[in-house]
Design an enzyme around this catalytic site. Structure first.
Site, PDB file in Angstrom:
ATOM      1  N   ASN A  39      52.140   2.858   2.431  1.00 23.50           N
ATOM      2  CA  ASN A  39      52.406   3.399   3.757  1.00 23.50           C
ATOM      3  C   ASN A  39      53.893   3.311   4.088  1.00 23.50           C
ATOM      4  O   ASN A  39      54.596   2.402   3.652  1.00 23.50           O
ATOM      5  CB  ASN A  39      51.531   2.735   4.829  1.00 23.50           C
ATOM      6  CG  ASN A  39      51.588   1.228   4.865  1.00 23.50           C
ATOM      7  OD1 ASN A  39      51.735   0.561   3.842  1.00 23.50           O
ATOM      8  ND2 ASN A  39      51.455   0.673   6.055  1.00 23.50           N
ATOM      9  N   GLU A  41      56.240   3.767   7.481  1.00 23.02           N
ATOM     10  CA  GLU A  41      56.282   3.932   8.937  1.00 23.02           C
ATOM     11  C   GLU A  41      57.564   4.629   9.375  1.00 23.02           C
ATOM     12  O   GLU A  41      58.538   4.702   8.628  1.00 23.02           O
ATOM     13  CB  GLU A  41      56.190   2.566   9.622  1.00 23.02           C
ATOM     14  CG  GLU A  41      54.871   1.890   9.414  1.00 23.02           C
ATOM     15  CD  GLU A  41      54.775   0.530  10.076  1.00 23.02           C
ATOM     16  OE1 GLU A  41      53.653   0.032  10.167  1.00 23.02           O
ATOM     17  OE2 GLU A  41      55.816  -0.033  10.493  1.00 23.02           O
ATOM     18  N   CYS A  50      50.444   7.494   5.422  1.00 23.62           N
ATOM     19  CA  CYS A  50      49.499   6.509   4.897  1.00 23.62           C
ATOM     20  C   CYS A  50      49.642   6.394   3.379  1.00 23.62           C
ATOM     21  O   CYS A  50      50.101   7.327   2.712  1.00 23.62           O
ATOM     22  CB  CYS A  50      48.071   6.918   5.231  1.00 23.62           C
ATOM     23  SG  CYS A  50      47.706   6.982   6.994  1.00 23.62           S
ATOM     24  N   GLU A  52      47.282   6.388   1.108  1.00 23.43           N
ATOM     25  CA  GLU A  52      46.440   7.365   0.417  1.00 23.43           C
ATOM     26  C   GLU A  52      47.112   8.733   0.374  1.00 23.43           C
ATOM     27  O   GLU A  52      47.101   9.405  -0.658  1.00 23.43           O
ATOM     28  CB  GLU A  52      45.075   7.493   1.111  1.00 23.43           C
ATOM     29  CG  GLU A  52      44.290   6.206   1.179  1.00 23.43           C
ATOM     30  CD  GLU A  52      44.540   5.377   2.437  1.00 23.43           C
ATOM     31  OE1 GLU A  52      43.623   4.635   2.820  1.00 23.43           O
ATOM     32  OE2 GLU A  52      45.641   5.462   3.029  1.00 23.43           O
ATOM     33  N   CYS A  83      41.994   5.956   7.284  1.00 24.98           N
ATOM     34  CA  CYS A  83      41.933   6.628   8.580  1.00 24.98           C
ATOM     35  C   CYS A  83      41.194   7.963   8.420  1.00 24.98           C
ATOM     36  O   CYS A  83      40.943   8.420   7.306  1.00 24.98           O
ATOM     37  CB  CYS A  83      43.339   6.840   9.133  1.00 24.98           C
ATOM     38  SG  CYS A  83      44.278   8.137   8.277  1.00 24.98           S
ATOM     39  N   CYS A  86      43.044  10.584   6.269  1.00 22.41           N
ATOM     40  CA  CYS A  86      43.020  10.298   4.828  1.00 22.41           C
ATOM     41  C   CYS A  86      41.628  10.493   4.241  1.00 22.41           C
ATOM     42  O   CYS A  86      41.489  10.862   3.079  1.00 22.41           O
ATOM     43  CB  CYS A  86      43.554   8.894   4.548  1.00 22.41           C
ATOM     44  SG  CYS A  86      45.358   8.851   4.701  1.00 22.41           S
TER      45      CYS A  86
END
Length: 130
Positions: A39, A41, A50, A52, A83, A86
């Site tokens: 991930n 940010e 993310c 994934e 999430c 994803c």
């Protein structure tokens, strides 16, 4: 290297100065290639990426479009599911029965299929107008 070890290793590269919540993902394609993501940010939420999604982007950039297996790991008390976005991304590139392992650093694992993560997934078939 196992998918678990690969996901653990890439997780350490996560850029998470705001949440401090590192996630790593490793995907294996049917031909055995492994693609990694962590991930990333951004101060302008929700502009992060993310783990994934990063692994899927790396896979597609290499010319591959099918996930045979995936492993996602985070430092949490219980395995953390992807999430919603994803889940849809995984469903785009994996068959409904594809195995996704969700794991913690402490060794807890939960194995699910894409169909279990996203029942009733929106698919290309929904785009048919005939």
């Amino acid at each position: 290297m196992s998918l678990r070890q690969a996901a653990m290793t890439v997780r350490e590269h996560a850029y998470v100065p705001y949440s401090r919540y590192k996630v790593g993902a490793a995907l294996r394609t049917p031909d055995g290639e492994v693609f990694l993501g962590c991930n990333v940010e951004n101060v302008a939420y929700p502009e992060g990426t993310c783990a994934e999604a990063g692994a899927i982007a790396a896979m597609v950039a290499s010319g591959r479009t099918e996930i045979a297996e995936a492993y996602v790991i985070a430092d949490a008390a219980h395995p953390v599911p992807p999430c919603g976005g994803c889940r849809q991304k995984l469903a785009e590139f994996a068959k409904s029965g594809t195995r996704i392992t969700l794991a913690t650093l402490d060794g807890a694992e939960q194995v699910v299929t894409v169909a279990e993560l996203l029942p009733g997934a929106f698919s290309a078939a929904h785009m048919d107008r005939t």
